[in-house]
Scaffold this active site. Sequence first.
Site, PDB file in Angstrom:
ATOM      1  N   GLU A 105       0.865  -1.183   0.000  1.00 12.08           N
ATOM      2  CA  GLU A 105       0.000   0.000   0.000  1.00 12.08           C
ATOM      3  C   GLU A 105       0.896   1.225   0.000  1.00 12.08           C
ATOM      4  OE1 GLU A 105      -2.662   2.542   3.151  1.00 12.08           O
ATOM      5  OE2 GLU A 105      -2.789   0.341   3.298  1.00 12.08           O
ATOM      6  N   ARG A 165       0.721  10.352   0.429  1.00 12.25           N
ATOM      7  CA  ARG A 165       1.112  11.436   1.330  1.00 12.25           C
ATOM      8  C   ARG A 165       2.262  12.262   0.779  1.00 12.25           C
ATOM      9  NH1 ARG A 165       1.167   8.276   7.202  1.00 12.25           N
ATOM     10  NH2 ARG A 165      -0.865   7.246   6.954  1.00 12.25           N
ATOM     11  N   THR A 169      -4.217   6.182   2.018  1.00 16.08           N
ATOM     12  CA  THR A 169      -4.472   7.578   2.385  1.00 16.08           C
ATOM     13  C   THR A 169      -5.199   8.300   1.252  1.00 16.08           C
ATOM     14  OG1 THR A 169      -2.326   7.461   3.540  1.00 16.08           O
ATOM     15  CG2 THR A 169      -3.484   9.547   3.615  1.00 16.08           C
ATOM     16  N   LYS A 202     -11.066  -1.065   6.938  1.00 20.67           N
ATOM     17  CA  LYS A 202      -9.844  -0.692   7.642  1.00 20.67           C
ATOM     18  C   LYS A 202     -10.252  -0.123   9.003  1.00 20.67           C
ATOM     19  CE  LYS A 202      -5.963   2.583   7.339  1.00 20.67           C
ATOM     20  NZ  LYS A 202      -5.154   3.423   6.418  1.00 20.67           N
TER      21      LYS A 202
END
Length: 213
Positions: free
Chosen positions: A40, A44, A68, A128
């Site tokens: 993953e 960011r 994210t 998640k």
Amino acid sequence: MNADDLLALSPVLPVVVLHDADQAVPTARALLAGGVRVIELTLRTDAALDAIRRVASEVPDVVVGAGTVVTPDQARAAKDAGAAFLVTPGTTDTLLSAAVDTGLPVLPGASTVSEAMRLAEHGFDRLKFFPAEASGGAAALSAIGGPLPQLRFCPTGGITPAGAPRYLALPNVACVGGSWLTPKDALAARDYARIETLAKEASTLGSEATTAT
């Protein structure tokens, strides 16, 4: 690939932050050599989309996703870059709709019972749990499993190799998300051998949790 397929790839889903896209391929190859077939890459940094693109095209044996994901534009851009799945830290109606529209498997984020119930109403039963440790850790997830046994989670946030087996032993946990497989100092030193070693250790956590139960 569906969400169950994704969560079954590894007991630990590496959560990776890269500031240099040139590190994407060697990092993915090191994880693969250690037995971890999924990564993953978090959105960011400015390098993230290029990193996803490179792994998708150059390391086909690794399933690369975008983490994210917080805006509809990011969801669409991640798909265009070659992401095979999307992970969100939380959810809004707009983000959820855009993520679903990509056609990719989505692991939407929740940290409370109400958020998990709302996502279940939208048809999501693989979620998640974030931020895991700050939201009550394994004890919280165990409690959530009482009223919501149909949901399974990938807890992420503050989990360590020592703590991971406590999560993995829970019936409603499919895997855990971990940033420890690609520590900042190892990436800074381009120490891919260390990343491979950490991946090998992570690959055994699922069996350790099973043995513990």
